[in-house]
Design a protein around this motif. Structure first.
Motif, PDB file in Angstrom:
ATOM      1  N   GLU A 182       1.576 -13.202 -14.140  1.00 27.47           N
ATOM      2  CA  GLU A 182       1.916 -11.853 -14.591  1.00 27.47           C
ATOM      3  C   GLU A 182       3.417 -11.584 -14.599  1.00 27.47           C
ATOM      4  O   GLU A 182       3.952 -11.066 -15.582  1.00 27.47           O
ATOM      5  N   LEU A 183       4.111 -11.890 -13.512  1.00 25.41           N
ATOM      6  CA  LEU A 183       5.522 -11.550 -13.369  1.00 25.41           C
ATOM      7  C   LEU A 183       6.378 -12.809 -13.344  1.00 25.41           C
ATOM      8  O   LEU A 183       5.889 -13.908 -13.098  1.00 25.41           O
ATOM      9  N   ARG A 198       1.344 -13.664 -19.118  1.00 23.84           N
ATOM     10  CA  ARG A 198       2.229 -12.749 -19.835  1.00 23.84           C
ATOM     11  C   ARG A 198       2.775 -13.370 -21.109  1.00 23.84           C
ATOM     12  O   ARG A 198       3.224 -12.646 -21.999  1.00 23.84           O
ATOM     13  N   PRO A 255       2.267  -7.428 -18.719  1.00 22.36           N
ATOM     14  CA  PRO A 255       2.754  -6.752 -17.515  1.00 22.36           C
ATOM     15  C   PRO A 255       3.390  -5.414 -17.879  1.00 22.36           C
ATOM     16  O   PRO A 255       3.509  -5.063 -19.055  1.00 22.36           O
ATOM     17  N   GLU A 256       3.802  -4.686 -16.861  1.00 20.27           N
ATOM     18  CA  GLU A 256       4.439  -3.397 -17.104  1.00 20.27           C
ATOM     19  C   GLU A 256       5.654  -3.276 -16.201  1.00 20.27           C
ATOM     20  O   GLU A 256       5.592  -3.627 -15.013  1.00 20.27           O
ATOM     21  N   PHE A 257       6.765  -2.798 -16.750  1.00 20.15           N
ATOM     22  CA  PHE A 257       7.997  -2.679 -15.980  1.00 20.15           C
ATOM     23  C   PHE A 257       8.594  -1.295 -16.190  1.00 20.15           C
ATOM     24  O   PHE A 257       8.544  -0.732 -17.286  1.00 20.15           O
ATOM     25  N   ARG A 316      14.513   1.974 -12.022  1.00 18.58           N
ATOM     26  CA  ARG A 316      14.171   0.953 -11.032  1.00 18.58           C
ATOM     27  C   ARG A 316      14.943   1.155  -9.731  1.00 18.58           C
ATOM     28  O   ARG A 316      16.061   1.657  -9.721  1.00 18.58           O
ATOM     29  N   LEU A 354       9.879  -4.340  -5.462  1.00 15.82           N
ATOM     30  CA  LEU A 354       9.504  -5.196  -6.596  1.00 15.82           C
ATOM     31  C   LEU A 354       8.226  -4.673  -7.238  1.00 15.82           C
ATOM     32  O   LEU A 354       8.138  -4.554  -8.469  1.00 15.82           O
ATOM     33  N   ASN A 363       8.864  -1.455  -9.166  1.00 11.03           N
ATOM     34  CA  ASN A 363       9.563  -1.680 -10.435  1.00 11.03           C
ATOM     35  C   ASN A 363       8.696  -2.376 -11.473  1.00 11.03           C
ATOM     36  O   ASN A 363       9.022  -2.362 -12.668  1.00 11.03           O
ATOM     37  N   CYS A 364       7.606  -2.997 -11.031  1.00 12.87           N
ATOM     38  CA  CYS A 364       6.793  -3.835 -11.922  1.00 12.87           C
ATOM     39  C   CYS A 364       5.392  -3.274 -12.119  1.00 12.87           C
ATOM     40  O   CYS A 364       4.398  -4.009 -12.064  1.00 12.87           O
ATOM     41  N   HIS A 371       2.222 -15.064  -8.891  1.00 11.57           N
ATOM     42  CA  HIS A 371       3.033 -13.860  -9.127  1.00 11.57           C
ATOM     43  C   HIS A 371       2.262 -12.872  -9.993  1.00 11.57           C
ATOM     44  O   HIS A 371       2.754 -12.382 -11.006  1.00 11.57           O
ATOM     45  N   THR A 408       7.914 -15.142  -4.151  1.00 16.19           N
ATOM     46  CA  THR A 408       6.850 -14.414  -4.835  1.00 16.19           C
ATOM     47  C   THR A 408       5.603 -14.241  -3.977  1.00 16.19           C
ATOM     48  O   THR A 408       4.678 -13.547  -4.376  1.00 16.19           O
TER      49      THR A 408
END
Length: 297
Positions: free
Chosen positions: A9-10, A39, A60-62, A68, A80, A83-84, A115, A138
């Motif tokens: 994902e990240l 992703r 994913p989403e940020f 942030r 983290l 922010n994510c 992650h 991670t």
């Protein structure tokens, strides 16, 4: 025959993928079914070209950069997560529903999550056997409170603990939306607990000192993966350079000329003018993954 689901994902580096290339090959050779939720489906396919692997993209989403949390004194796994995609319960619930639908479609016998906190959160409603895997950064220790990223410089403050409380509330809000009233999250560290944890590094290189019960499995680069290359002939040291952007490239060029370095330089963002700063005889420019076993030799 087992169904194995890998998730990513990240993070952006190929390390999230290449470390499983050999394992995935052996699973397929032994008749198991492998799926990937990632992703970047194209990057997964570039590392694992086998047609038998079912690969699907999952977004994913940020948070926007202006929102942030980046202050070093409070930065931690909680910031983290914030922010994510773990700053809004409604958005987290919507994203988790997508993960739930995909995981239910696959019906895995095992999930290997690299992650992928959203995948781990979704699996709390499903209960499939789970391995959390990744380098030490991670996969932080599942402690309350989290250790700060710069724990040797800063202690927890009201502000850093408030981020953990906020993320916990977001997780619980999403859980309620998904019908998880009986399984509310007490702390975000629960996202780093699993049936097994694989730390794909060595204890001496762990981002966190004195991790209790760390299961260090070492690093797994794949011999032969990547493009072949040749070291330029130069009197100085052989230097492998891998850059995500061209920041500071002028200083590198000056230093390389001063010491007569033999460079293999990977950076997709270099302009023709920037490449011209380097000695053509002493620099080999590459634009994709190269054979790390040859680098290490």
């Amino acid at each position: 025959m087992a169904r194995i689901l890998f998730t990513w994902e990240l993070g952006q580096g190929l390390g999230h993928l290449v470390r499983y290339q050999g394992l995935i090959g052996k699973l397929l050779d032994n008749g198991h079914r492998v799926s990937y939720l990632a992703r970047d489906a194209e990057r997964v396919r570039s590392v694992n070209p086998q047609a038998a692997i079912d690969i699907n993209k999952i977004q994913p989403e940020f948070l926007p950069k202006r929102r942030r949390i980046i202050q070093p004194p409070i930065a931690s796994p909680a910031t983290l997560l914030f922010n994510c995609g773990f700053s809004d319960a409604a958005k987290l619930a919507a994203r988790t529903r997508i993960w739930l639908d995909q995981i239910r479609r696959i019906k895995p016998d095992l999930i290997v999550a690299d992650h992928s906190p959203s995948a781990v959160f979704a699996n709390k409603f499903l209960g499939y056997p789970l391995i959390i895997s990744g380098n030490s950064f991670t996969v932080p220790p599942a402690e309350r409170p989290f250790r700060l990223f710069q724990f040797w410089r800063f202690n927890h403050s009201e502000e850093s603990l408030a981020v953990e409380t906020s993320v916990t509330e977001v997780l619980n809000g999403a859980a309620r939306s998904l019908g998880g009233e009986d399984g509310l999250i007490k702390h975000p560290s629960e996202l780093y607990r699993a049936d097994q944890v694989w730390l794909t590094t060595f204890e001496e290189l762990d981002s966190y000192d004195n991790r209790p019960h760390g299961n260090y499995v070492g690093t797994f680069y794949q011999p032969g993966f990547g493009d072949d290359f040749s070291w330029p002939v130069a009197p100085g040291p052989k230097v492998f350079v891998y850059l995500r952007n061209a920041r500071g490239i002028e200083n590198l060029a000056v230093w390389a000329r001063q010491v007569g370095a033999s460079l293999v330089l990977v950076c997709r963002d270099l302009t023709a003018a920037q490449r011209h700063m380097f000695s053509a005889a002493h620099t080999n420019f590459a634009f994709g993954p190269v054979k790390l076993d040859k680098v290490a030799a």
